[in-house]
Structure formats: structure tokens, C-alpha cells
Enzyme design. Structure first.
Site, mmCIF file in Angstrom:
data_model
loop_
_atom_site.group_PDB
_atom_site.id
_atom_site.type_symbol
_atom_site.label_atom_id
_atom_site.label_comp_id
_atom_site.label_asym_id
_atom_site.label_seq_id
_atom_site.Cartn_x
_atom_site.Cartn_y
_atom_site.Cartn_z
ATOM 1 N N SER A 133 83.092 -52.235 7.076
ATOM 2 C CA SER A 133 83.823 -53.495 7.255
ATOM 3 C C SER A 133 82.916 -54.683 6.955
ATOM 4 O O SER A 133 83.394 -55.735 6.535
ATOM 5 C CB SER A 133 84.370 -53.606 8.677
ATOM 6 O OG SER A 133 83.327 -53.787 9.621
ATOM 7 N N GLU A 166 74.185 -60.316 4.473
ATOM 8 C CA GLU A 166 74.092 -59.327 5.549
ATOM 9 C C GLU A 166 72.637 -59.142 6.001
ATOM 10 O O GLU A 166 72.344 -59.113 7.194
ATOM 11 C CB GLU A 166 74.693 -57.997 5.083
ATOM 12 C CG GLU A 166 74.642 -56.916 6.149
ATOM 13 C CD GLU A 166 75.704 -55.838 6.002
ATOM 14 O OE1 GLU A 166 76.596 -55.950 5.134
ATOM 15 O OE2 GLU A 166 75.662 -54.872 6.785
ATOM 16 N N ASP A 178 77.160 -50.281 -0.287
ATOM 17 C CA ASP A 178 78.477 -50.698 0.209
ATOM 18 C C ASP A 178 79.070 -51.807 -0.660
ATOM 19 O O ASP A 178 80.263 -51.801 -0.982
ATOM 20 C CB ASP A 178 78.365 -51.194 1.650
ATOM 21 C CG ASP A 178 77.829 -50.123 2.586
ATOM 22 O OD1 ASP A 178 77.765 -48.953 2.187
ATOM 23 O OD2 ASP A 178 77.466 -50.479 3.733
ATOM 24 N N TYR A 226 66.813 -46.237 10.891
ATOM 25 C CA TYR A 226 67.027 -46.502 9.455
ATOM 26 C C TYR A 226 65.743 -47.060 8.833
ATOM 27 O O TYR A 226 65.280 -46.579 7.785
ATOM 28 C CB TYR A 226 68.196 -47.486 9.296
ATOM 29 C CG TYR A 226 68.473 -47.948 7.882
ATOM 30 C CD1 TYR A 226 69.238 -47.174 7.005
ATOM 31 C CD2 TYR A 226 67.990 -49.170 7.424
ATOM 32 C CE1 TYR A 226 69.507 -47.608 5.718
ATOM 33 C CE2 TYR A 226 68.256 -49.619 6.135
ATOM 34 C CZ TYR A 226 69.022 -48.832 5.286
ATOM 35 O OH TYR A 226 69.275 -49.279 4.008
HETATM 36 P P1 ADP Z 1 80.635 -51.262 9.382
HETATM 37 O O1 ADP Z 1 80.190 -52.056 8.203
HETATM 38 O O2 ADP Z 1 80.425 -49.796 9.194
HETATM 39 O O3 ADP Z 1 82.031 -51.534 9.804
HETATM 40 P P2 ADP Z 1 78.625 -52.877 10.628
HETATM 41 O O4 ADP Z 1 77.970 -52.838 11.962
HETATM 42 O O5 ADP Z 1 77.771 -52.876 9.418
HETATM 43 O O6 ADP Z 1 79.678 -51.663 10.604
HETATM 44 O O7 ADP Z 1 79.530 -54.174 10.526
HETATM 45 C C1 ADP Z 1 80.461 -54.460 11.529
HETATM 46 C C2 ADP Z 1 80.373 -55.930 11.886
HETATM 47 O O8 ADP Z 1 80.816 -56.755 10.788
HETATM 48 C C3 ADP Z 1 81.281 -56.306 13.039
HETATM 49 O O9 ADP Z 1 80.684 -56.017 14.274
HETATM 50 C C4 ADP Z 1 81.454 -57.798 12.802
HETATM 51 O O10 ADP Z 1 80.312 -58.510 13.231
HETATM 52 C C5 ADP Z 1 81.503 -57.887 11.277
HETATM 53 N N1 ADP Z 1 82.887 -57.835 10.781
HETATM 54 C C6 ADP Z 1 83.389 -56.963 9.881
HETATM 55 N N2 ADP Z 1 84.708 -57.197 9.652
HETATM 56 C C7 ADP Z 1 85.056 -58.247 10.422
HETATM 57 C C8 ADP Z 1 86.281 -58.972 10.649
HETATM 58 N N3 ADP Z 1 87.420 -58.630 10.043
HETATM 59 N N4 ADP Z 1 86.245 -59.985 11.537
HETATM 60 C C9 ADP Z 1 85.099 -60.333 12.146
HETATM 61 N N5 ADP Z 1 83.938 -59.688 11.990
HETATM 62 C C10 ADP Z 1 83.895 -58.660 11.140
HETATM 63 MG MG MG Z 2 78.189 -52.266 7.510
#
Ligand code: ADP
Ligand code: MG
Length: 377
Positions: A133, A166, A178, A226
Site C-alpha cells: 500500500s 518512502e 514495489d 531487513y
Molecule cells: P505495505 O506497503 O505492505 O502496505 P508499509 O508498512 O510499507 O506496508 O506501508 C503501510 C503504510 O503506508 C501505512 O501504515 C500508512 O502509513 C501508509 N499508507 C498506505 N496507504 C495509505 C492510505 N490509503 N492512507 C493513509 N496511509 C496509507
Molecule cells: Mg510498503
């Protein structure tokens, strides 16, 4: 939901928040890495595909040099004057807002001319579960900013903007997998990424179910582990006198390394070979399940990034008829992918196995190889 419906929903959300219509709507998908894990930062190969869950951003310029962001997923908003966008001051922002604000900062640093922006975000990629995400969010904002500022950046530069946001602004070290998956994938295909040259090649994925088992597990010190794996790979390459482990053959690794460095480098060498084999098999329409399972074993035993939940997910999937299964993403929790069996067939046995082991209930769902980041409206 169709593209049109997702765009209409995002426009409606934007209107509710700002009282205005967005200038445009952009979307970026989450991803699953089919095979090629922990190879990206070693200059190797990976084979991810985009999934049918995505992050949609609705954006409009504002004249006052303020960037305002909303997340429908979190029900939160944040704002910063453009002149205050700086990694040294990012910690003043809520952690989620650092991702979109970091993209604007990175784009400005590369010469994009941007006024203020209103950005509303809504995502069907589960947050923090290993389906990326974070890259879906940064890439969606990056493609929006690219269009709005007219910078005409290509896939590589957009990936770097998203990665820089990021890594440097949100403070989460990451490779480029990603971002390149979200920017380079196509419907029905995986994308073979060469992390030496960053060149990409589409590989058709035949029909057949692709199932994600999201374990919900998250190891506390995943970031530290990591960093430790990356450092071990650099040391191993150094001992071999090579720029990266990409150049290392299995023979070299086995002859000249021992202990931890041997195990880490052996994973990288064998994983790179598995990716190339997987690509050949996909082109020849041959099954590739055994390669996925071998990847899991290597990640579990040599790279030591699995966990009991992931091992149970993989073991249960194989027992229930999957032709192959492996952890996907960095490991230490997150998701597994299983092929050759439907989510419907796996859901109950996996849920039962997790309950019997005393683990949190997992989620099991089909994914479809989907389209890359793009403008929706
Ligand atoms: P992944 O990328 O596998 O989902 P990560 O820890 O790298 O896990 O990223 C997740 C983080 O990205 C969330 O905790 C938030 O801070 C941010 N994030 C991602 N999508 C959203 C969204 N739609 N709204 C707000 N924050 C988001
Ligand atoms: Mg991520």
C-alpha cells in the site's frame, strides 16, 4: 468496480472534503511478487505483478503553496506549507502523511514546479499487510504530480521519486521493486525487472488462480532485520570481490563463503536462477509451482526471513492442493502466495490451521494480474 465507478467515487469523496471538483484522478495498484525475493538490492531479478486492489488519488491545485492530504482509509488529514517540506521536519507530520508529502518534496527537488495541492486518498490495498500500500500511495501521487507539473518523467524517474519519498521522507528504507511493479505491470502479465539496469520485460501469466494468504503477522524488528540482511549481502559480495551478489555464481558462493554469509548469498544466487527459470517456464506454458516452493524453503532456511505464520500458510496451501506457495514481500510476517488452487478451496483449511495454532485469523483471497499506475479521469 469499473474504472469509471472508482473515479466517480474518488471525485465524490474529494468534493465532500473540499467542496470542489478534482482536476484529475490517478490510480496505482498494490503488488504481489511472484518470485525473486531479496534480490532487488543485490542487483538481481524479480517477477512481480500488479493486483486488482489499488490506491486512488483525486488532486487539485491550490494557489497558496500549501499541500493538504486526506486519507479516507484513516479518516485523517494533514497539511504543510510547501516551504516546510523537508525530511528533517517530516517527523512533525503523522507517519502516513509523510508518504504523499514526501512525493511532493521529492518532485520539487527534481525541479517540478508545483503550486499548493489538495490530495484525497482512498485505497483498497490493505494497509501494512505486505501488498505494498505504501508504494501504491507514493506512486499514485507521483503520477498525479507528473501530469500536473508537466514533468513527463518516465517509469524509472517516477519510481525514484516514490522511493525517495518512502526512504528519505517517511524514513522507511526500501528497494525499487514495489514502485517499478506498480508503474510497469500490465493486465494478465508479470513484469520481469532487472535491478542492474532497471530494464523491464512483460511476461504473460497463464490463466489459473493466484491466491494471497495475508497472515496479519508483523514482526517487531522487521526493519532492523531487513537492514541486517542487506548488510550481510554487501559483506558477502565484498568477500567475493564483486560489486553485488548479482555477479556471484552458486559455485563461487559455496566455495568461498561460510556460515551466515554463505547462507545469505546462496539464497540470492539460487533465487536469481529460479526467477530466470520461472520466466522460461511461463513462456513455455510449463508449471512453475516447484520453483515457488523452493523459493520459500530458501527464504526460510538460508535467508531466515520466514515466520511460523508464513510457514503454516505455505504448508497448508501445499497440503490442500496448491502446486506451489511461498512467502511474498520482505517476510517476517505479511503475505504468502499460493498458485494452482482457488481461494475458495483454501479459505477454510487455512483458517482452521491458523486457529489450531493459536494465530490471528488470516485472510485469503484471489488476486488478478492487473494494470499499472495511470490516470483514471
Ligand atoms: P505495505 O506497503 O505492505 O502496505 P508499509 O508498512 O510499507 O506496508 O506501508 C503501510 C503504510 O503506508 C501505512 O501504515 C500508512 O502509513 C501508509 N499508507 C498506505 N496507504 C495509505 C492510505 N490509503 N492512507 C493513509 N496511509 C496509507
Ligand atoms: Mg510498503
Amino acid at each position: 468496480m469499473t474504472d469509471k465507478a472508482r473515479a466517480a467515487q474518488a471525485a465524490g469523496e474529494f468534493h465532500r472534503l473540499t467542496g470542489d471538483h478534482p482536476e484529475g484522478i490517478w490510480e496505482a495498484p498494490g503488488r504481489v511478487n511472484l518470485i525473486g525475493e531479496h534480490t532487488d538490492y543485490n542487483g538481481g531479478w524479480a517477477l512481480p505483478f500488479a493486483i486488482d486492489r489499488s490506491t486512488v488519488v483525486a488532486v487539485r491545485r491550490r494557489p497558496d503553496h500549501v499541500v493538504r492530504v486526506w486519507s479516507a482509509n484513516l479518516g485523517q488529514e494533514a497539511a504543510a506549507p510547501i516551504r516546510d517540506l523537508d525530511p528533517a521536519r517530516a517527523s512533525a507530520q503523522p507517519s502516513w502523511a509523510r508518504y504523499p508529502l514526501g512525493v511532493v518534496w521529492s518532485a520539487l527537488g527534481r525541479g517540478a514546479d508545483l503550486p499548493g495541492l489538495d490530495i484525497s486518498v482512498t485505497s483498497t490495498v490493505p494497509l501494512g499487510s505486505g501488498l505494498s500500500s505504501s508504494a501504491a500511495l507514493t506512486v499514485a501521487v507521483a503520477v498525479a504530480v507528473n501530469d500536473i507539473a508537466g514533468t513527463a518523467w518516465g517509469v524509472e524517474e517516477l519510481a525514484r521519486v516514490a522511493q525517495e519519498a518512502e526512504a528519505r521522507f517517511a524514513g522507511v528504507p526500501c528497494g525499487l521493486l514495489d514502485q517499478l511493479a506498480a508503474l510497469g505491470a500490465r493486465r494478465g502479465h508479470a513484469v520481469l525487472i532487472d535491478f542492474m539496469s532497471l530494464s523491464r520485460e512483460l511476461v504473460p501469466l497463464g490463466p489459473g488462480p493466484l491466491v494471497v494468504i495475508s497472515t496479519g503477522a508483523q514482526r517487531a524488528n522487521a526493519a532492523g532485520a531487513y537492514a541486517n540482511r542487506r548488510a550481510a549481502c554487501e559483506r558477502a559480495a565484498g568477500v567475493l570481490g564483486l560489486p553485488t551478489l548479482r555477479q556471484a555464481s552458486l559455485e563461487q558462493v559455496e566455495a568461498r563463503l561460510e556460515g551466515e554469509l554463505l547462507r545469505r548469498a546462496r539464497h540470492v544466487a539460487t533465487e536469481n536462477a529460479r526467477v530466470m527459470q520461472a520466466v522460461r517456464r511461463l513462456h513455455d506454458r510449463q508449471p512453475l509451482g516447484d520453483l515457488l516452493t523452493a523459493s520459500h524453503v530458501s527464504l526460510r532456511d538460508d535467508y531466515e526471513v520466514s515466520c511460523p505464520e508464513l510457514d503454516l500458510a505455505v504448508g497448508t496451501a501445499l497440503r490442500e492442493g496448491a502446486t506451489g506457495a511461498r512467502l511474498t514481500g520482505a517476510g517476517f510476517g505479511g503475505c504468502a502466495i499460493a498458485i494452482g488452487v482457488s481461494a475458495e478451496a483454501l479459505a477454510v483449511p487455512v483458517a482452521k490451521a491458523f486457529a489450531d495454532a493459536g494465530f490471528k485469523p488470516p485472510t485469503v483471497f484471489d488476486v488478478e494480474p492487473s494494470e499499472r499506475a495511470r490516470r483514471l479521469a
